[in-house]
Scaffold this motif. Structure first.
Motif, short mmCIF file in Angstrom:
data_model
loop_
_atom_site.label_atom_id
_atom_site.label_comp_id
_atom_site.label_asym_id
_atom_site.label_seq_id
_atom_site.Cartn_x
_atom_site.Cartn_y
_atom_site.Cartn_z
N LYS A 34 0.83 -1.15 -0.15
CA LYS A 34 0.10 0.02 -0.09
C LYS A 34 0.87 1.26 0.01
CE LYS A 34 -3.86 2.13 2.34
NZ LYS A 34 -4.93 2.13 1.11
N ARG A 35 1.22 1.62 -1.09
CA ARG A 35 2.28 2.69 -1.34
C ARG A 35 1.82 3.71 -2.46
NH1 ARG A 35 7.15 4.42 0.09
NH2 ARG A 35 7.58 2.69 1.40
N GLN A 36 2.09 4.92 -2.20
CA GLN A 36 1.64 5.70 -3.48
C GLN A 36 2.45 5.44 -4.76
OE1 GLN A 36 1.70 9.99 -2.58
NE2 GLN A 36 1.07 10.57 -4.56
N ILE A 37 1.90 5.56 -5.87
CA ILE A 37 2.48 5.52 -7.09
C ILE A 37 3.24 6.98 -7.56
CG2 ILE A 37 2.42 4.91 -9.56
CD1 ILE A 37 0.59 2.80 -8.87
N VAL A 38 4.36 7.18 -7.81
CA VAL A 38 4.67 8.52 -8.42
C VAL A 38 5.08 8.42 -9.86
CG1 VAL A 38 6.23 10.49 -7.80
CG2 VAL A 38 5.20 8.98 -5.90
N VAL A 96 0.35 16.55 -13.72
CA VAL A 96 -0.57 16.90 -12.82
C VAL A 96 -0.19 16.55 -11.42
CG1 VAL A 96 -2.78 16.36 -14.37
CG2 VAL A 96 -1.77 14.86 -12.63
N ALA A 97 -0.91 17.16 -10.41
CA ALA A 97 -0.51 16.86 -8.79
C ALA A 97 -0.02 15.56 -8.63
CB ALA A 97 -1.34 17.40 -7.92
N GLY A 98 1.02 15.15 -7.96
CA GLY A 98 1.36 13.72 -7.81
C GLY A 98 2.40 13.15 -8.76
N MET A 99 2.82 13.92 -9.76
CA MET A 99 3.47 13.49 -10.82
C MET A 99 4.78 14.25 -10.49
SD MET A 99 1.77 12.95 -14.14
CE MET A 99 0.21 11.68 -14.52
N ILE A 100 6.05 13.71 -10.86
CA ILE A 100 7.52 14.44 -10.92
C ILE A 100 7.88 14.60 -12.61
CG2 ILE A 100 9.86 14.28 -10.53
CD1 ILE A 100 7.93 14.72 -8.02
N SER A 101 8.18 15.69 -12.80
CA SER A 101 8.72 16.16 -14.13
C SER A 101 10.25 16.27 -14.15
CB SER A 101 8.11 17.26 -14.66
OG SER A 101 6.60 17.26 -14.76
N LYS A 102 10.95 15.54 -14.91
CA LYS A 102 12.22 15.57 -15.25
C LYS A 102 12.66 15.76 -16.50
CE LYS A 102 13.43 15.40 -10.83
NZ LYS A 102 14.24 16.31 -10.10
#
Length: 566
Positions: free
Chosen positions: A176-180, A228-234
């Motif tokens: 039970k862990r958030q997906i990023v 969107v919120a919850g994502m990381i952009s690189k």
């Protein structure tokens, strides 16, 4: 000014090309004399795709010995095409053609007709590298259906224990862990290829996300991923890979060329294909998949040699990987901007090398080499470069592993079939992926054994498997081992343990296995995963006692001898 060039090829993977072979590209395979070969030595610059950068870096490093200097900056496909259009780069690398009619509302890319040519330079798969642990153990065998991939990268599935992901992974107790999701921040051909696949295969999922992200109505293929919120952009594949690999980034997943995790000790998700098998984009699987790519063969078309991938997405070969594609060098066919004929001689020599000897090394870097039809077509494209010293190359001397006398792609023909445990169903392979091929993730006992048909096949470790009779994880099985207690699951983490494995040891659900499987594990792994059993302790005591009995008499004799002498 060109951005600083970056190198991506790990030295352990780079296999230097013998001097004679490179010299052959510049001189011996042609009518050019050695003195003429020296005239191509010089410096050229290019920029663009980070997806193709490790392959391009390998090529340019090898030709430096002969005075051919290639500066390359992995600024992204969009930036590369822009620099080329503006006359600030001698060549570009891009995963998609020029966008004359963009679907995402961005400005059309304008460039004079007859000033460029596409040359397919490498093939590979867009992979999904991730950072995930279960009960402290690194997961290396994650499986994802295409729909679940699309839902992860559209913030529809947000937790690793989502029932849809659990269904893909019957052998794992998903945490039970958030997906990023980690996506590209720059204009990327990888994003364009990825979104094209989602539109083609999971259009409803993508269109809904496009509306939620504020992009509607421009919901077509895009090089600029809408985060969107919850994502990381690189920026760039290196940016995504570097972020996902961090210890603090557990739970993250990003899309990059397979070469990056393959060379950086990172796993990739196996993606479900239309044949019902979960595969990764190995060079062999990519070669199989791209047999279904439609290549523009109209030499009068501005998109000559570019790809159409609908057939790849829907390929029913069980070895296929759906997100396989080509990447291109964009070559100048006219003098313009900073490019002149002197640079054309250097670029021509580099391009010949890229399409011949360099293809022999592609698989060692995680890419798939070009098939013979595209190599021959690319030789004709190279001839269009102003100032090029045209070479009449014997294609059979390129030593490309795809080549055969009758034109059959040998790499695809000889590609191995997937294991039974990689078929969609109740089984799951334990074998690792990408750069973690040698690191297994132990799976639940119930998910081991044969494929869904239950006849023959291989178990999760790729060895001949049993039919599943006597499965101790099935409480209704009358032949189950007695004395084993039921699994106890933590509702917070989703991790399960068996309180007793019959020998007093405790096993996590994702690590539970038969005693036979445990005995096959290395001692270090066994002790780390299950602790010391009573039998092991007894063996250790016997060994220590034996050492005492063997060594003690000698020690006593030396002590007595010393006293006698004094």
């Amino acid at each position: 000014m060109m951005p600083a060039r970056r190198r991506h090829v790990p030295p352990k993977r780079l296999r230097p090309v013998p001097a004679a072979l490179i010299a052959g590209i510049v001189a011996a395979l042609t009518t050019v004399t050695p003195s003429a070969a020296q005239s191509v030595a010089g410096r050229i610059s290019g920029e663009g795709s980070s997806w193709a950068a490790p392959a391009i870096d390998s090529m340019r490093v090898n030709v430096e010995t002969f005075g051919i200097i290639v500066d390359y900056a992995d600024t992204g496909s969009t930036a590369g095409r822009t620099a080329f259009r503006n006359g600030k780069a001698d060549f570009a690398a891009s995963d998609i053609p020029f966008q004359f009619t963009p679907e995402d509302g961005s400005e059309p890319e304008r460039i004079p007709a007859g000033t460029y040519a596409y040359m397919p330079v490498t093939a590979g798969g867009t992979s999904f590298t991730y950072n995930l642990k279960i009960n402290g153990q690194k997961v290396t065998n994650l499986r994802l259906s295409g729909e679940n991939v699309a839902k992860i990268f559209t913030a529809t599935i947000t937790s690793w224990d989502d029932p849809a992901i659990v269904a893909d992974n019957p052998g794992l107790a998903m945490p039970k862990r958030q997906i990023v999701p980690v996506v590209r921040a720059d204009g990327s051909g990888s994003s364009a290829q990825f979104t094209r696949w989602m539109i083609n295969q999971h259009g409803g999922v993508w269109n809904d996300y496009c509306r939620r992200s504020g992009r509607a109505p421009a919901c077509g293929q895009t090089s600029f991923y809408p985060a969107v919120a919850g994502m990381i952009s690189k920026s760039g594949d290196p940016g995504i890979t570097g972020y996902v690999k961090q210890t603090s980034a557990e739970g993250s997943i990003g899309y990059v060329n397979y070469s990056y995790p393959f060379n950086d000790d990172m796993p990739v998700a196996k993606v479900l294909n239309k044949a019902g098998y979960y595969n990764e984009p190995t060079p062999d699987n990519v070669a199989v998949s791209l047999l279904k790519a439609q290549i523009n063969q109209d030499q009068s078309s501005p998109d000559y040699l570019t790809q159409q991938l609908d057939g790849v997405y829907s390929d029913t070969d069980d070895r296929s990987y759906p997100l396989s594609s080509y990447s291109y060098l964009i070559l100048p066919t006219a003098v313009r901007g900073q490019f002149d004929e002197a640079k054309g001689r250097t670029l021509g020599a580099f391009s010949y090398y890229a399409m011949c000897q360099a293809q022999e090394q592609s698989a060692s870097l995680g890419y798939s080499p070009m098939p013979i039809n595209l190599v021959k077509a690319s030789f004709d494209q190279i001839k269009k470069i102003p100032g090029v010293i045209q070479q009449d190359i014997d294609v059979t001397k390129c030593k490309n592993p795809t080549f055969s006398a009758d034109g059959t792609n040998l790499l695809a023909k000889n590609a191995k079939r997937p294991q039974d445990c990689d078929r969609r169903g109740p089984t799951q392979c334990a074998t690792g992926t990408g750069g973690n091929k040698d690191t297994e993730t132990r799976v639940k006992e119930a998910a081991k054994g044969t494929g869904p048909a239950g006849t023959g096949g291989t178990n999760a470790a790729g060895r001949p498997g049993a039919t599943g009779a006597g499965d101790p994880s099935n409480p209704s099985d009358p032949s189950a081992v007695s004395g084993e207690s039921a699994e106890v699951c933590d509702p917070e983490t989703g991790l399960c343990t068996q309180a007793d494995d019959g020998d007093g040891g405790e096993l996590t659900a994702n690590n539970s296995s038969s005693r036979q499987s445990e005995q096959a594990l290395p001692a270090a792994e066994l002790s780390a995963s299950s602790g010391w059993s009573g039998t092991q302790t007894l063996i250790l005591l016997v060994v220590l006692l034996t050492l005492v009995l063997v060594l003690a008499p000698g020690i006593v004799w030396r002590i007595l001898s010393a006293r006698t002498q004094t």
